[in-house]
Scaffold this motif. Structure first.
Motif, PDB file in Angstrom:
ATOM      1  N   VAL A  88       0.840  -1.199   0.000  1.00  0.00           N
ATOM      2  CA  VAL A  88       0.000   0.000   0.000  1.00  0.00           C
ATOM      3  C   VAL A  88       0.882   1.259   0.000  1.00  0.00           C
ATOM      4  O   VAL A  88       0.615   2.231  -0.733  1.00  0.00           O
ATOM      5  CB  VAL A  88      -0.940   0.005   1.216  1.00  0.00           C
ATOM      6  N   ALA A  89       1.938   1.224   0.808  1.00  0.00           N
ATOM      7  CA  ALA A  89       2.849   2.375   0.865  1.00  0.00           C
ATOM      8  C   ALA A  89       3.514   2.609  -0.481  1.00  0.00           C
ATOM      9  O   ALA A  89       3.664   3.762  -0.925  1.00  0.00           O
ATOM     10  CB  ALA A  89       3.899   2.138   1.954  1.00  0.00           C
ATOM     11  N   LEU A  90       3.915   1.528  -1.163  1.00  0.00           N
ATOM     12  CA  LEU A  90       4.515   1.669  -2.498  1.00  0.00           C
ATOM     13  C   LEU A  90       3.517   2.281  -3.477  1.00  0.00           C
ATOM     14  O   LEU A  90       3.868   3.165  -4.278  1.00  0.00           O
ATOM     15  CB  LEU A  90       4.967   0.298  -3.013  1.00  0.00           C
ATOM     16  N   LEU A  91       2.266   1.805  -3.413  1.00  0.00           N
ATOM     17  CA  LEU A  91       1.236   2.304  -4.334  1.00  0.00           C
ATOM     18  C   LEU A  91       0.973   3.791  -4.123  1.00  0.00           C
ATOM     19  O   LEU A  91       0.886   4.564  -5.088  1.00  0.00           O
ATOM     20  CB  LEU A  91      -0.053   1.510  -4.127  1.00  0.00           C
ATOM     21  N   VAL A  92       0.896   4.208  -2.851  1.00  0.00           N
ATOM     22  CA  VAL A  92       0.521   5.598  -2.550  1.00  0.00           C
ATOM     23  C   VAL A  92       1.708   6.543  -2.714  1.00  0.00           C
ATOM     24  O   VAL A  92       1.646   7.535  -3.459  1.00  0.00           O
ATOM     25  CB  VAL A  92      -0.044   5.689  -1.110  1.00  0.00           C
ATOM     26  N   PHE A  93       2.801   6.259  -2.001  1.00  0.00           N
ATOM     27  CA  PHE A  93       3.900   7.229  -1.905  1.00  0.00           C
ATOM     28  C   PHE A  93       4.890   7.155  -3.071  1.00  0.00           C
ATOM     29  O   PHE A  93       5.604   8.114  -3.329  1.00  0.00           O
ATOM     30  CB  PHE A  93       4.651   7.034  -0.583  1.00  0.00           C
ATOM     31  N   TYR A  94       4.934   6.004  -3.781  1.00  0.00           N
ATOM     32  CA  TYR A  94       5.849   5.880  -4.926  1.00  0.00           C
ATOM     33  C   TYR A  94       5.097   6.002  -6.255  1.00  0.00           C
ATOM     34  O   TYR A  94       5.414   6.861  -7.088  1.00  0.00           O
ATOM     35  CB  TYR A  94       6.585   4.548  -4.836  1.00  0.00           C
ATOM     36  N   ALA A  95       4.062   5.161  -6.418  1.00  0.00           N
ATOM     37  CA  ALA A  95       3.377   5.132  -7.721  1.00  0.00           C
ATOM     38  C   ALA A  95       2.467   6.346  -7.929  1.00  0.00           C
ATOM     39  O   ALA A  95       2.407   6.898  -9.031  1.00  0.00           O
ATOM     40  CB  ALA A  95       2.564   3.840  -7.834  1.00  0.00           C
ATOM     41  N   LYS A  96       1.726   6.760  -6.882  1.00  0.00           N
ATOM     42  CA  LYS A  96       0.770   7.856  -7.038  1.00  0.00           C
ATOM     43  C   LYS A  96       1.394   9.225  -6.767  1.00  0.00           C
ATOM     44  O   LYS A  96       1.308  10.144  -7.574  1.00  0.00           O
ATOM     45  CB  LYS A  96      -0.412   7.635  -6.088  1.00  0.00           C
ATOM     46  N   LEU A  97       1.991   9.397  -5.596  1.00  0.00           N
ATOM     47  CA  LEU A  97       2.489  10.713  -5.194  1.00  0.00           C
ATOM     48  C   LEU A  97       3.918  10.989  -5.659  1.00  0.00           C
ATOM     49  O   LEU A  97       4.320  12.156  -5.748  1.00  0.00           O
ATOM     50  CB  LEU A  97       2.419  10.841  -3.671  1.00  0.00           C
ATOM     51  N   ASP A  98       4.696   9.934  -5.935  1.00  0.00           N
ATOM     52  CA  ASP A  98       6.087  10.080  -6.384  1.00  0.00           C
ATOM     53  C   ASP A  98       6.939  10.873  -5.386  1.00  0.00           C
ATOM     54  O   ASP A  98       7.765  11.696  -5.759  1.00  0.00           O
ATOM     55  CB  ASP A  98       6.130  10.777  -7.761  1.00  0.00           C
ATOM     56  N   TRP A  99       6.693  10.630  -4.091  1.00  0.00           N
ATOM     57  CA  TRP A  99       7.461  11.326  -3.054  1.00  0.00           C
ATOM     58  C   TRP A  99       8.797  10.638  -2.769  1.00  0.00           C
ATOM     59  O   TRP A  99       9.737  11.300  -2.334  1.00  0.00           O
ATOM     60  CB  TRP A  99       6.649  11.386  -1.746  1.00  0.00           C
ATOM     61  N   VAL A 100       8.852   9.344  -2.936  1.00  0.00           N
ATOM     62  CA  VAL A 100      10.068   8.590  -2.616  1.00  0.00           C
ATOM     63  C   VAL A 100      10.412   7.654  -3.771  1.00  0.00           C
ATOM     64  O   VAL A 100       9.598   7.446  -4.675  1.00  0.00           O
ATOM     65  CB  VAL A 100       9.876   7.753  -1.325  1.00  0.00           C
ATOM     66  N   ALA A 101      11.641   7.104  -3.711  1.00  0.00           N
ATOM     67  CA  ALA A 101      12.061   6.144  -4.737  1.00  0.00           C
ATOM     68  C   ALA A 101      11.383   4.800  -4.505  1.00  0.00           C
ATOM     69  O   ALA A 101      10.867   4.525  -3.426  1.00  0.00           O
ATOM     70  CB  ALA A 101      13.578   6.001  -4.708  1.00  0.00           C
ATOM     71  N   GLY A 102      11.402   3.956  -5.522  1.00  0.00           N
ATOM     72  CA  GLY A 102      10.698   2.684  -5.462  1.00  0.00           C
ATOM     73  C   GLY A 102      11.551   1.552  -4.921  1.00  0.00           C
ATOM     74  O   GLY A 102      12.473   1.773  -4.127  1.00  0.00           O
ATOM     75  N   PRO A 103      11.243   0.318  -5.337  1.00  0.00           N
ATOM     76  CA  PRO A 103      11.976  -0.846  -4.826  1.00  0.00           C
ATOM     77  C   PRO A 103      13.465  -0.775  -5.163  1.00  0.00           C
ATOM     78  O   PRO A 103      13.887  -0.080  -6.090  1.00  0.00           O
ATOM     79  CB  PRO A 103      11.304  -2.016  -5.543  1.00  0.00           C
ATOM     80  N   GLY A 104      14.237  -1.563  -4.406  1.00  0.00           N
ATOM     81  CA  GLY A 104      15.678  -1.585  -4.606  1.00  0.00           C
ATOM     82  C   GLY A 104      16.383  -0.703  -3.600  1.00  0.00           C
ATOM     83  O   GLY A 104      15.770   0.089  -2.892  1.00  0.00           O
ATOM     84  N   ARG A 105      17.708  -0.865  -3.566  1.00  0.00           N
ATOM     85  CA  ARG A 105      18.498  -0.113  -2.588  1.00  0.00           C
ATOM     86  C   ARG A 105      19.038   1.182  -3.144  1.00  0.00           C
ATOM     87  O   ARG A 105      19.330   2.125  -2.421  1.00  0.00           O
ATOM     88  CB  ARG A 105      19.664  -0.997  -2.116  1.00  0.00           C
ATOM     89  N   ILE A 106      19.193   1.221  -4.488  1.00  0.00           N
ATOM     90  CA  ILE A 106      19.707   2.420  -5.148  1.00  0.00           C
ATOM     91  C   ILE A 106      19.353   2.315  -6.623  1.00  0.00           C
ATOM     92  O   ILE A 106      19.191   1.211  -7.163  1.00  0.00           O
ATOM     93  CB  ILE A 106      21.241   2.530  -4.948  1.00  0.00           C
ATOM     94  N   ASP A 107      19.204   3.464  -7.299  1.00  0.00           N
ATOM     95  CA  ASP A 107      18.916   3.439  -8.729  1.00  0.00           C
ATOM     96  C   ASP A 107      20.110   2.884  -9.498  1.00  0.00           C
ATOM     97  O   ASP A 107      21.270   3.056  -9.093  1.00  0.00           O
ATOM     98  CB  ASP A 107      18.603   4.855  -9.228  1.00  0.00           C
ATOM     99  N   PHE A 108      19.810   2.240 -10.636  1.00  0.00           N
ATOM    100  CA  PHE A 108      20.859   1.612 -11.452  1.00  0.00           C
ATOM    101  C   PHE A 108      21.923   2.614 -11.875  1.00  0.00           C
ATOM    102  O   PHE A 108      23.103   2.293 -11.942  1.00  0.00           O
ATOM    103  CB  PHE A 108      20.218   0.960 -12.684  1.00  0.00           C
ATOM    104  N   PHE A 109      21.503   3.859 -12.124  1.00  0.00           N
ATOM    105  CA  PHE A 109      22.428   4.896 -12.598  1.00  0.00           C
ATOM    106  C   PHE A 109      23.540   5.171 -11.580  1.00  0.00           C
ATOM    107  O   PHE A 109      24.669   5.510 -11.936  1.00  0.00           O
ATOM    108  CB  PHE A 109      21.645   6.189 -12.878  1.00  0.00           C
TER     109      PHE A 109
END
Length: 324
Positions: A140-161
């Motif tokens: 639920v937290a991923l859906l709200v704060f990552y997918a909908k609001l885009d406040w935080v980064a998603g799964p994983g420990r760090i972006d690939f870049f």
């Protein structure tokens, strides 16, 4: 006592690893290997020796830091542990610190204001935090704060870049990034850790707040607290200097157990957030019959338990000199 605990831990881990229905030889050579290849690997692993002799060889290898090689990654298990364990340590440490900073004052406040709205809120939050399945809360937290609001980064420990920019020193990306002065990497790692650490923090603060409230209620009903109030001491002094000081030993025990449980029990959080921690490493190794990795990871978690208990014992003596 520490030596006996270590021997007991290694013995239990070794025996469990040996009685598992998985064949360690098949896990390495595959089920289509010829009998000659199977027998050669069987002898190489020392499985023809008596079980007590296998344990002594295993114990000697552990003392030399040799956990064997992982079938799943093809790397020495010790190298895998150096890579995965700091990720779990980072997650559990942040969650415990947040749980203590919020949970302890909330528990004290609920005890002091027993029966009021504040008390009811703390109790309900504690009940929900301890009973809601953490994997559901994480999704639920991923859906709200990552997918909908885009406040935080998603799964994983760090972006690939940003992966591989910072050389590992401690294994904790945020600390290594701060040491290297790579603040973009630091901010990206921080953005990734917020959600999984928050999920674990909700669990830890709920438990710590409930236990703190219970301990404080017991102390606030003692006669020495009534005497202190009759003598005219300030309420803050009565609560924090007299009552709270007497719950510190119990509280340290609860915090230590919470921290240890997060180190070994955060596998669901690591799975939901694709966090490359030791819990996910052990689980994946178990599914792939990679017993060297399972035994090595389990031993590291067990040793962490022992050291956390030793640290708790040391803190007992600091907060209460009578505890020897």
């Amino acid at each position: 006592m520490l030596i006996l605990t270590f021997i007991g831990l290694t013995a239990i881990t070794f025996i469990i690893g040996r009685i598992m229905p998985n064949d360690p030889v098949v896990a390495i050579v595959g089920d289509r290997a010829s009998k000659e290849v199977y027998d050669a690997m069987y002898l190489q692993l020392g499985l023809d020796k008596p079980i007590w002799q296998q344990y002594l060889i295993f114990l000697g290898d552990i003392l030399r830091g040799d956990f064997g090689s992982s079938v799943m990654t093809g790397q020495p298990v010790l190298e895998d542990i150096k890579r995965f364990f700091p990720a779990t340590l980072e997650l559990a440490t942040i969650a415990t610190v947040v749980g203590v900073i919020i949970g302890v004052p909330a528990g004290v406040l609920a005890a002091v204001r027993q029966g009021t709205l504040i008390d009811h809120v703390v109790r309900v939050v504690g009940l929900l935090g301890h009973s809601i399945p953490i994997f559901w809360l994480g999704m639920v937290a991923l859906l709200v704060f990552y997918a909908k609001l885009d406040w935080v980064a998603g799964p994983g420990r760090i972006d690939f870049f940003y992966d591989g920019i910072v050389d590992p020193v401690t294994g904790v990306i945020m600390i290594d990034a701060a040491i290297a002065g790579e603040w973009d990497v630091f901010h990206n790692a921080l953005s990734h850790v917020i959600l999984p650490a928050s999920m674990l923090a909700i669990y830890s603060l709920a438990y710590i707040a409930r236990m703190t409230r219970s301990f404080m209620l017991d102390q606030l009903n003692q006669e020495y607290v009534l005497t202190a109030r009759v003598k005219g001491l300030r309420e803050g002094t009565v609560i924090w200097y007299h009552a709270f000081r007497n719950v510190l030993v119990q509280l340290i025990t609860i915090i230590g157990l919470t921290y240890a449980s997060l180190l070994e029990g955060s596998v669901l959080t690591e799975t939901v957030f694709a966090w490359p921690g030791i819990g996910q490493y052990i689980t994946n190794s178990l599914f792939n019959a990679d017993m060297n990795a399972v035994i090595g990871g389990t031993l590291v978690v067990g040793i962490s338990f022992v050291f956390i208990n030793m640290l708790s014992d040391m803190l007992y003596r600091i907060v209460d000199p009578r505890a020897k």
